[in-house]
Write a protein that holds these residues in place. Structure first.
Motif, PDB file in Angstrom:
ATOM      1  N   PRO A  41       2.068  -9.318  27.016  1.00 10.73           N
ATOM      2  CA  PRO A  41       3.319  -8.868  28.096  1.00 10.73           C
ATOM      3  C   PRO A  41       4.074  -9.679  28.378  1.00 10.73           C
ATOM      4  O   PRO A  41       5.296  -9.227  29.425  1.00 10.73           O
ATOM      5  CB  PRO A  41       1.903 -10.300  28.652  1.00 10.73           C
ATOM      6  N   LEU A  42       4.899 -11.018  27.305  1.00  6.43           N
ATOM      7  CA  LEU A  42       5.906 -11.121  27.593  1.00  6.43           C
ATOM      8  C   LEU A  42       6.649 -11.188  26.412  1.00  6.43           C
ATOM      9  O   LEU A  42       7.582 -11.742  26.075  1.00  6.43           O
ATOM     10  CB  LEU A  42       5.469 -13.268  27.552  1.00  6.43           C
ATOM     11  N   SER A  43       6.826  -9.799  25.573  1.00  5.17           N
ATOM     12  CA  SER A  43       7.637  -9.628  24.847  1.00  5.17           C
ATOM     13  C   SER A  43       8.762  -8.369  25.006  1.00  5.17           C
ATOM     14  O   SER A  43       7.223  -7.019  25.409  1.00  5.17           O
ATOM     15  CB  SER A  43       6.843  -9.655  23.193  1.00  5.17           C
ATOM     16  N   ARG A  44       9.548  -7.929  24.188  1.00  2.18           N
ATOM     17  CA  ARG A  44       9.846  -6.778  23.951  1.00  2.18           C
ATOM     18  C   ARG A  44       9.926  -6.392  22.561  1.00  2.18           C
ATOM     19  O   ARG A  44      10.272  -7.232  21.596  1.00  2.18           O
ATOM     20  CB  ARG A  44      11.426  -6.403  24.687  1.00  2.18           C
ATOM     21  N   MET A  45       9.516  -4.660  22.823  1.00  3.80           N
ATOM     22  CA  MET A  45       8.793  -4.361  21.060  1.00  3.80           C
ATOM     23  C   MET A  45       9.884  -3.244  20.384  1.00  3.80           C
ATOM     24  O   MET A  45       8.804  -2.329  21.345  1.00  3.80           O
ATOM     25  CB  MET A  45       7.909  -5.518  20.473  1.00  3.80           C
ATOM     26  N   ASP A  46       9.659  -2.716  19.537  1.00  5.46           N
ATOM     27  CA  ASP A  46      10.036  -1.149  18.489  1.00  5.46           C
ATOM     28  C   ASP A  46       8.567  -1.085  19.002  1.00  5.46           C
ATOM     29  O   ASP A  46       7.574  -2.108  18.247  1.00  5.46           O
ATOM     30  CB  ASP A  46      10.827  -1.530  18.193  1.00  5.46           C
TER      31      ASP A  46
END
Length: 350
Positions: A41-46
Motif C-alpha cells: 500500500p505504501l510503494s510504487r513498483m513495476d
C-alpha cells in the motif's frame, strides 16, 4: 519469528540497485532477528517486483516502517496520511539515498538530484514522515539533523577471485546504466584499446548507444556506435539477482561514479556488488574515496593517472591482486554485511 517486522516503502524497479539493496535486507533478516517485506500500500513498483521481493498487502503486519527515497517523491498525500496514522512516529524513519535532506539540493557542476522538487519540499516531506533522516554519505559534513547510515551492504554471496580463476569470458566489463558515466567509461575504453592483446570488453545497461532518458538527456548522453567501433560488446540490463555472477564473468570490473556521488562521498550498491563478484574492482579517480571502505590495501586497485598501465598490471599479475581483493572482501563483509546493516538500522528506532 518474534522480533521487529519491517515494512519497506519505496519506488521499486526490478533493474535498480535500490531493489537489490532491499533484497539484501530480506535475505539477511533472519540473521538480524527481524523480518522484512515490501509494503504494497505504501510503494510504487513495476510488474516484475512482486515476483522478486515479498510484497505485504497488510500494513498491520508491520511493526516498523522504513521509507526509502531516491529521485522521486513517490508517496501521495493519501499514502502519507495512511503511513502516519498506522505507525507511531517513533517507529518511522526515512532513508535518504540522494541527500535531499539539506538546506540546498546538492549539485556538482551539471549533475544534481533536485529535478522538479525544491529543497523545501523534500524537507517538508521528510519532516512529516519522521524525526530520523539517514544518509549513506561517507565523507564530508552531514546536514544538520541527518545521521550516517550505510543503507547498503555487502551481498550475501561473495566469490573469491582465485576461486573463479584467471580464465573469464571478458577482460573488462561494466554493468550499469549510463547516468553521467559516458566520459569515464569511454576514457577507460580508450586506455584499454592501447593494450596488446586488446581486452575483451562488454557493457550491460541502458542509455549506452544513443537512446536517452526523457528529461535527463544530459545525464544519459552517448555517441551511437562508438562502443561497438571500439570493440565493446553492448548488452541490455542484467536480470534481477544476476548482477554479481555476471560481473564475475570478467577479470576486471571498474567502479565508475557520477560527479554528485564523487563530490559527496555517497555509497552505492555497485560499490559492494563489484567487490563481491570476484572481478578485480578497478577504482576510477572519482571513486578513490572508497578507500575508506575498502581500506588502505586497495591502493593497487586505483586506476590513477595512467589507467592503461594499471589495467595491464591487474591482468598480468592477477594472482597477487586476487589475494588482495580476497582480504578486502573478508574485511568489508565483516563491517558491511547485511545482517550488521539491519542491526544498525534497528538501533535507530531506539
Amino acid at each position: 519469528m518474534t522480533g521487529p517486522r519491517i515494512l519497506i516503502s519505496g519506488n521499486f524497479h526490478w533493474q535498480a540497485g535500490f531493489s537489490h539493496t532491499v533484497e539484501g535486507y530480506v535475505r539477511a533478516a533472519g540473521a538480524a532477528g527481524c523480518e522484512v517485506r515490501v509494503s504494497g500500500p505504501l510503494s510504487r513498483m513495476d510488474d516484475q517486483v512482486p515476483g522478486l521481493l515479498p510484497v505485504e498487502p497488510d500494513l498491520g503486519w508491520g511493526t516498523h516502517l522504513v521509507v526509502m527515497f531516491e529521485a522521486r517523491q513517490f508517496l501521495t498525500p493519501e499514502q502519507i496520511e495512511l503511513a502516519t496514522r498506522t505507525f507511531p512516529r517513533s517507529r518511522r524513519l526515512v532513508v535518504d539515498f540522494d541527500l535531499h535532506w539539506a538546506d540546498e539540493q546538492p549539485e556538482l557542476g551539471v549533475d544534481g538530484t533536485a529535478g522538479k522538487y525544491t529543497a523545501e519540499s523534500w524537507r517538508s516531506l521528510y519532516s512529516e514522515l519522521s524525526d530520523v533522516m539517514l544518509q549513506p554519505k561517507l565523507t564530508g559534513k552531514m546536514a544538520p539533523g541527518a545521521e550516517f547510515f550505510s543503507c547498503i551492504g555487502m551481498p550475501e554471496t561473495v566469490c573469491h577471485p582465485l576461486t573463479l580463476g584467471r580464465q573469464r569470458d571478458y577482460d573488462l566489463q561494466y554493468i550499469g546504466s549510463n547516468w553521467w558515466r559516458w566520459e569515464p567509461l569511454t576514457a577507460l575504453v580508450e586506455a584499454a584499446v592501447t593494450l596488446r592483446p586488446v581486452p575483451r570488453m562488454r557493457v550491460c545497461g541502458r542509455f549506452w548507444d544513443g537512446a536517452t532518458s526523457p528529461g535527463f538527456e544530459d545525464a544519459t548522453t552517448s555517441v551511437p556506435g562508438w562502443l561497438a567501433e571500439h570493440g565493446v560488446e553492448l548488452c541490455p540490463p542484467v536480470a534481477f539477482g544476476q548482477v554479481i555472477p555476471e560481473m564475475g564473468r570478467s577479470l576486471i570490473s571498474p567502479v565508475l561514479v557520477r560527479p554528485l556521488v564523487a563530490g559527496t562521498g555517497l555509497l552505492t550498491p555497485r560499490m559492494f556488488e563489484t567487490l563481491a563478484s570476484g572481478a578485480l574492482p578497478a577504482l576510477s579517480a572519482d571513486a578513490e574515496f572508497l578507500a575508506e571502505v575498502y581500506g588502505d590495501e586497495c591502493a593497487p586497485l586505483l586506476l590513477g593517472d595512467d589507467p592503461a598501465t594499471t589495467l595491464a598490471r591487474l591482468t598480468t599479475d592477477f594472482e597477487r591482486h586476487a589475494r588482495i581483493v580476497g582480504r578486502i572482501q573478508d574485511r568489508v563483509r565483516e563491517e558491511y554485511g547485511y545482517p550488521r546493516v539491519l542491526r544498525n538500522l534497528l538501533a535507530f528506532f531506539g
